[in-house]
Scaffold this motif. Structure first.
Motif, PDB file in Angstrom:
ATOM      1  N   THR A  94      10.118 -77.421  16.073  1.00 51.42           N
ATOM      2  CA  THR A  94       8.831 -77.434  15.385  1.00 51.42           C
ATOM      3  C   THR A  94       8.175 -78.805  15.404  1.00 51.42           C
ATOM      4  O   THR A  94       6.962 -78.923  15.221  1.00 51.42           O
ATOM      5  CB  THR A  94       9.016 -76.940  13.927  1.00 51.42           C
ATOM      6  N   VAL A  95       8.958 -79.856  15.656  1.00 55.22           N
ATOM      7  CA  VAL A  95       8.391 -81.208  15.715  1.00 55.22           C
ATOM      8  C   VAL A  95       7.266 -81.285  16.742  1.00 55.22           C
ATOM      9  O   VAL A  95       6.205 -81.871  16.483  1.00 55.22           O
ATOM     10  CB  VAL A  95       9.486 -82.249  16.055  1.00 55.22           C
ATOM     11  N   ALA A  96       7.476 -80.699  17.913  1.00 53.23           N
ATOM     12  CA  ALA A  96       6.469 -80.780  18.974  1.00 53.23           C
ATOM     13  C   ALA A  96       5.173 -80.107  18.549  1.00 53.23           C
ATOM     14  O   ALA A  96       4.079 -80.638  18.763  1.00 53.23           O
ATOM     15  CB  ALA A  96       7.009 -80.145  20.258  1.00 53.23           C
ATOM     16  N   GLY A  97       5.292 -78.937  17.933  1.00 51.73           N
ATOM     17  CA  GLY A  97       4.096 -78.253  17.452  1.00 51.73           C
ATOM     18  C   GLY A  97       3.394 -79.038  16.362  1.00 51.73           C
ATOM     19  O   GLY A  97       2.157 -79.054  16.291  1.00 51.73           O
ATOM     20  N   SER A  98       4.172 -79.712  15.521  1.00 52.68           N
ATOM     21  CA  SER A  98       3.580 -80.519  14.450  1.00 52.68           C
ATOM     22  C   SER A  98       2.761 -81.671  15.013  1.00 52.68           C
ATOM     23  O   SER A  98       1.689 -82.001  14.497  1.00 52.68           O
ATOM     24  CB  SER A  98       4.686 -81.054  13.533  1.00 52.68           C
ATOM     25  N   TYR A  99       3.261 -82.301  16.077  1.00 50.24           N
ATOM     26  CA  TYR A  99       2.512 -83.379  16.722  1.00 50.24           C
ATOM     27  C   TYR A  99       1.160 -82.860  17.230  1.00 50.24           C
ATOM     28  O   TYR A  99       0.127 -83.501  17.047  1.00 50.24           O
ATOM     29  CB  TYR A  99       3.305 -83.955  17.900  1.00 50.24           C
ATOM     30  N   VAL A 100       1.188 -81.705  17.866  1.00 52.36           N
ATOM     31  CA  VAL A 100      -0.048 -81.149  18.419  1.00 52.36           C
ATOM     32  C   VAL A 100      -1.025 -80.808  17.297  1.00 52.36           C
ATOM     33  O   VAL A 100      -2.223 -81.104  17.390  1.00 52.36           O
ATOM     34  CB  VAL A 100       0.259 -79.915  19.281  1.00 52.36           C
ATOM     35  N   ARG A 101      -0.551 -80.178  16.245  1.00 55.26           N
ATOM     36  CA  ARG A 101      -1.436 -79.809  15.139  1.00 55.26           C
ATOM     37  C   ARG A 101      -2.030 -81.038  14.461  1.00 55.26           C
ATOM     38  O   ARG A 101      -3.206 -81.056  14.110  1.00 55.26           O
ATOM     39  CB  ARG A 101      -0.671 -78.962  14.128  1.00 55.26           C
ATOM     40  N   ALA A 102      -1.212 -82.086  14.277  1.00 50.73           N
ATOM     41  CA  ALA A 102      -1.718 -83.316  13.662  1.00 50.73           C
ATOM     42  C   ALA A 102      -2.757 -83.982  14.550  1.00 50.73           C
ATOM     43  O   ALA A 102      -3.802 -84.445  14.074  1.00 50.73           O
ATOM     44  CB  ALA A 102      -0.565 -84.279  13.389  1.00 50.73           C
ATOM     45  N   ALA A 103      -2.491 -84.019  15.851  1.00 52.13           N
ATOM     46  CA  ALA A 103      -3.444 -84.645  16.778  1.00 52.13           C
ATOM     47  C   ALA A 103      -4.750 -83.876  16.827  1.00 52.13           C
ATOM     48  O   ALA A 103      -5.839 -84.467  16.884  1.00 52.13           O
ATOM     49  CB  ALA A 103      -2.830 -84.730  18.172  1.00 52.13           C
ATOM     50  N   ALA A 104      -4.670 -82.549  16.795  1.00 49.47           N
ATOM     51  CA  ALA A 104      -5.887 -81.729  16.824  1.00 49.47           C
ATOM     52  C   ALA A 104      -6.701 -81.929  15.561  1.00 49.47           C
ATOM     53  O   ALA A 104      -7.934 -81.928  15.584  1.00 49.47           O
ATOM     54  CB  ALA A 104      -5.522 -80.256  16.984  1.00 49.47           C
ATOM     55  N   ARG A 105      -6.017 -82.138  14.432  1.00 48.35           N
ATOM     56  CA  ARG A 105      -6.716 -82.294  13.164  1.00 48.35           C
ATOM     57  C   ARG A 105      -7.350 -83.682  13.051  1.00 48.35           C
ATOM     58  O   ARG A 105      -8.449 -83.830  12.536  1.00 48.35           O
ATOM     59  CB  ARG A 105      -5.748 -82.080  12.001  1.00 48.35           C
ATOM     60  N   TYR A 106      -6.659 -84.706  13.557  1.00 44.87           N
ATOM     61  CA  TYR A 106      -7.147 -86.081  13.371  1.00 44.87           C
ATOM     62  C   TYR A 106      -7.655 -86.721  14.646  1.00 44.87           C
ATOM     63  O   TYR A 106      -8.108 -87.862  14.638  1.00 44.87           O
ATOM     64  CB  TYR A 106      -6.035 -86.929  12.734  1.00 44.87           C
TER      65      TYR A 106
END
Length: 215
Positions: A94-106
């Protein structure tokens, strides 16, 4: 109290620091790290050009504070994502998905985390990274075969970080289309790739990539 133009705004000392960090994130999102200036952050928070230096010694100090805020937000996104995850393999993937979601948000503000040299000179950023690694290490040890040492666990976390950053770079470069529209699909794709990576380190085949549940 500080005034600019005809407007007048009052900030308590604690509030100004937070307002400057938020302004920094907004500026970097618009023009990138290279285009960021303390003067612009001061202008947006409606204080004098000298006011930010009461809280931050220089430009890098303000960028470091913004990077620390991004790091906190990334961790919050990850902790929310794994709140209902039961297996160590899935917590790591899930770490990889979290990076993508954070980058998309910010968006571009996420790049503050990788400003060259910033982390090396700012102990608070190193501490934040260490805390995130400590959060993941128990899961890494759980998935590794018996006899594997801490070096292998750290290598696994480094590989997951590299995988996540790769997807983030492609996402923000527009390789997958509009980041806002494809972010969730790419987060799912990154998580699936991370599952395969974790399975490789654990010495198992793991769940089929295409059939694994999306995060």
């Amino acid at each position: 109290m500080a005034a600019t133009g005809k407007g007048r705004d009052t900030y308590h000392h604690g509030d100004l620091a937070a307002a400057l960090v938020q302004a920094t994130l907004e500026i970097v999102d618009e023009v990138g790290v290279r285009g960021f200036s303390v003067a612009e952050a001061a202008r947006r928070t409606r204080v004098s050009p000298a006011a930010p230096y009461r809280h931050f010694t220089d430009r890098d100090a303000l960028l470091a504070a913004a990077a620390l805020e991004v790091s906190r937000r990334l961790r919050a996104i990850h902790e929310e994502a794994v709140a209902t995850v039961g297996t160590p393999q899935e917590r790591l993937a899930t770490v990889a998905g979290s990076y993508v979601r954070a980058a998309a948000r910010y968006r571009s503000a996420f790049d503050i985390l990788n400003v060259p040299g910033l982390r090396a000179t700012r102990p608070e950023l190193r501490d934040a990274t260490r805390e995130f690694v400590d959060l993941l290490l128990p899961s890494a040890f759980e998935v590794l075969p018996p006899g594997r040492g801490p070096e292998t666990a750290v290598a696994l976390l480094d590989a997951l970080h590299a995988l996540g950053r790769g997807y983030v770079t492609l996402l923000l470069d527009g390789k997958f289309g509009d980041p806002g529209e494809v972010a969730e699909a790419i987060a799912t794709r990154a998580t699936r790739a991370a599952r395969a990576l974790v399975a490789g380190y654990s010495g198992t085949d793991g769940p089929p990539v295409d059939d694994a549940p999306a995060c």
